[in-house]
Design an enzyme around this catalytic site. Structure first.
Site, PDB file in Angstrom:
ATOM      1  N   HIS A  79       0.812  -1.217   0.000  1.00  0.00           N
ATOM      2  CA  HIS A  79       0.000   0.000   0.000  1.00  0.00           C
ATOM      3  C   HIS A  79       0.844   1.265   0.000  1.00  0.00           C
ATOM      4  CE1 HIS A  79       0.242   0.774   4.441  1.00  0.00           C
ATOM      5  NE2 HIS A  79       0.200  -0.547   4.562  1.00  0.00           N
TER       6      HIS A  79
ATOM      7  N   ASP B  92      -0.229   4.439   1.061  1.00  0.00           N
ATOM      8  CA  ASP B  92      -0.435   5.425   2.131  1.00  0.00           C
ATOM      9  C   ASP B  92       0.301   5.066   3.407  1.00  0.00           C
ATOM     10  OD1 ASP B  92      -2.278   3.229   2.475  1.00  0.00           O
ATOM     11  OD2 ASP B  92      -3.377   4.436   3.935  1.00  0.00           O
TER      12      ASP B  92
ATOM     13  N   ASP C 146       5.959   1.022   6.717  1.00  0.00           N
ATOM     14  CA  ASP C 146       4.603   0.496   6.556  1.00  0.00           C
ATOM     15  C   ASP C 146       3.865   1.418   5.587  1.00  0.00           C
ATOM     16  OD1 ASP C 146       2.138  -0.714   6.853  1.00  0.00           O
ATOM     17  OD2 ASP C 146       1.773   0.060   8.867  1.00  0.00           O
TER      18      ASP C 146
ATOM     19  N   GLU D 163      -5.026   2.009   2.588  1.00  0.00           N
ATOM     20  CA  GLU D 163      -5.065   0.788   3.408  1.00  0.00           C
ATOM     21  C   GLU D 163      -5.158   1.125   4.884  1.00  0.00           C
ATOM     22  OE1 GLU D 163      -3.302  -2.635   5.750  1.00  0.00           O
ATOM     23  OE2 GLU D 163      -2.700  -0.523   5.643  1.00  0.00           O
ATOM     24  N   GLU D 164      -4.459   2.177   5.304  1.00  0.00           N
ATOM     25  CA  GLU D 164      -4.396   2.509   6.725  1.00  0.00           C
ATOM     26  C   GLU D 164      -5.735   3.006   7.284  1.00  0.00           C
ATOM     27  OE1 GLU D 164      -2.150   1.689   8.581  1.00  0.00           O
ATOM     28  OE2 GLU D 164      -0.225   1.675   7.540  1.00  0.00           O
TER      29      GLU D 164
ATOM     30  N   ASP E  72       3.464  -6.797   3.739  1.00  0.00           N
ATOM     31  CA  ASP E  72       3.023  -5.784   4.713  1.00  0.00           C
ATOM     32  C   ASP E  72       3.199  -6.256   6.153  1.00  0.00           C
ATOM     33  OD1 ASP E  72       1.957  -3.358   5.527  1.00  0.00           O
ATOM     34  OD2 ASP E  72      -0.124  -3.970   5.258  1.00  0.00           O
TER      35      ASP E  72
ATOM     36  N   HIS F  44       3.733   3.176  12.669  1.00  0.00           N
ATOM     37  CA  HIS F  44       2.773   4.240  13.008  1.00  0.00           C
ATOM     38  C   HIS F  44       3.297   5.245  14.025  1.00  0.00           C
ATOM     39  CE1 HIS F  44      -0.981   1.703  11.680  1.00  0.00           C
ATOM     40  NE2 HIS F  44       0.030   1.594  10.841  1.00  0.00           N
TER      41      HIS F  44
END
Length: 411
Positions: free
Chosen positions: A78, A80, A141, A175-176, A198, A380
């Site tokens: 992904h 984002d 990520d 995705e997030e 991922d 994150h």
């Protein structure tokens, strides 16, 4: 390996943070910036059928280089990054030959990445760690996953002696914020199965994930002058506190692990007249998951009954489901990934994801999609890092999966 590092840095310095409050798709315009870069790069390395659709999905093809039938497989990551922490102006730091000691991310703000708290760091002594400067997330990520997929495709193109079938690659937005697979065209992608790149530490191989729901609780109160409030004021915040305490105290993320589910309060906004609580509800077991939603609703109903009025409203929405149900009938796709890791002397760590990936939704859309490590840790947030060697190992796994899939098809 330097080329892989340079590619990774190129991607992470493009801000692609998604926005859970924006219903648009994609949720942020800046995700297009990296998507367009990827389109050009995929063309430059020699990929075919490179497309960027109206929903910001990038797809491309590496044609088969064999004269026999091989299942078309895919690799997905992904674009984002998480809305939980800033992805603007990412400034990666490099720590060659990591010695196992504390890493000062930001001297001015005294931000330390320490193995005394993050024990996984000690697995990477002697390697090159890529970290943040303490003011942003890193973006491994899942820009690590993108890096690995593009690098693996380039390696296969430059080394045609490695035999493989048709390979499709896909890069998804949002995705997030849980929308990464919503507009994904499985038929257009055309793969028999795929892998999301991922996961976290080297060796992770996952085909189970949480069943997931979101719940929004709204508590309505009544404001009057506090000096004359007896018998009249209804403070929604104190009712909210009662509701929070009514949930099982230990069934929260900070007290659960492995297959244990939880209720997670992630957002709270309150005034006397109105308070909102936003929860996520998670469990791997579908029966237990349904029981959690029922318990949540029962606690709302019981508290309303105790209050003598329907002051609390709740909306519960399913988000995604455990992909194990869709993967188990085709377990050979997990076996191939496990075999690839074993060939590379990587110990497979087969476990359940305490979260979800695009793969969980894609599996229910007809594209079975286990998850493979991308190499990063502490996603994150400011303590995110990735060993450069892990980027290389994940790239090697992709190449090996392609080779094994063709080899098995020939037998």
């Amino acid at each position: 390996m330097q080329k892989i590092i340079d590619r990774f840095v190129k991607y992470i310095t493009v801000d692609t943070q998604s926005d859970p409050e924006n219903p648009a798709f994609p949720s942020t315009e800046k995700q297009w910036d990296l998507a367009k870069i990827l389109v050009e790069e995929l063309k430059e390395i020699g990929m075919e059928d490179v497309t960027l659709d109206d929903n910001c999905y990038v797809m491309a093809t590496l044609p088969s280089n064999v004269d026999f039938e091989v299942p078309t497989i895919g690799f997905i990551a992904h674009i984002d990054t998480s809305p939980d922490y800033s992805g603007t102006n990412v400034k990666p730091q490099f720590h060659p030959n990591y010695n196992g000691e504390d890493i000062v991310l930001n001297k001015e703000e005294n931000i330390i990445l320490s193995p005394s708290y993050f024990e996984d760091l000690l697995m990477y002594k002697g390697q090159t760690l890529i970290t943040t400067d303490g003011t942003t997330l890193l973006g491994a990520d899942d820009k690590a996953g993108i890096t690995e997929i593009v690098s693996a495709m380039e390696f296969l193109i430059n080394n045609p002696e490695i035999k493989h079938g048709k390979i499709r690659v896909g890069f998804t937005p949002d995705e997030e914020v849980g929308k990464g697979a919503h507009m994904f065209d499985v038929d257009k992608f055309g793969a028999e199965w795929a892998y999301t790149m991922d996961g976290s530490q080297v060796g992770e191989l996952e085909y189970e994930n949480f069943n997931a729901a979101g719940a929004k609780v709204t508590i309505n109160g009544k404001i009057v002058h506090p000096g004359y409030a007896k018998g009249k004021m209804i403070n929604s915040m104190t009712i909210a506190a009662d509701f929070i305490k009514s949930l099982p105290a230990n069934e929260v993320p900070e007290h659960t692990t492995n297959y244990e589910g939880f209720f997670h309060l992630h957002t709270m906004n309150g005034e006397v007249e109105k308070t909102t609580l936003e929860y996520i509800i998670r469990d791997h077991d579908l029966k237990l998951f349904e029981g959690r939603k029922e318990l949540f609703q029962k606690l709302v109903d019981d508290l309303n009954k105790k209050l003598g009025a329907d002051l609390i409203e709740v909306e519960i929405k399913d988000q995604y489901f455990n992909m194990r149900e869709k993967i188990e009938p085709v377990m050979h796709i997990v076996d191939i990934a496990e075999e690839a890791m074993n060939h590379l002397n990587i110990t497979p760590l087969i476990k359940a994801i305490r979260g979800g990936t695009d793969g969980s939704q894609l599996s229910y859309k007809g594209l079975p999609c286990p998850n493979i490590f991308a190499g990063g840790h502490n996603f994150h947030g400011r303590y995110e890092y990735v060993p450069a060697e892990s980027l290389q190992l994940a790239t090697d796994v992709i190449v090996e999966i392609a080779r094994i899939t063709a080899k098995r098809a020939r037998k």
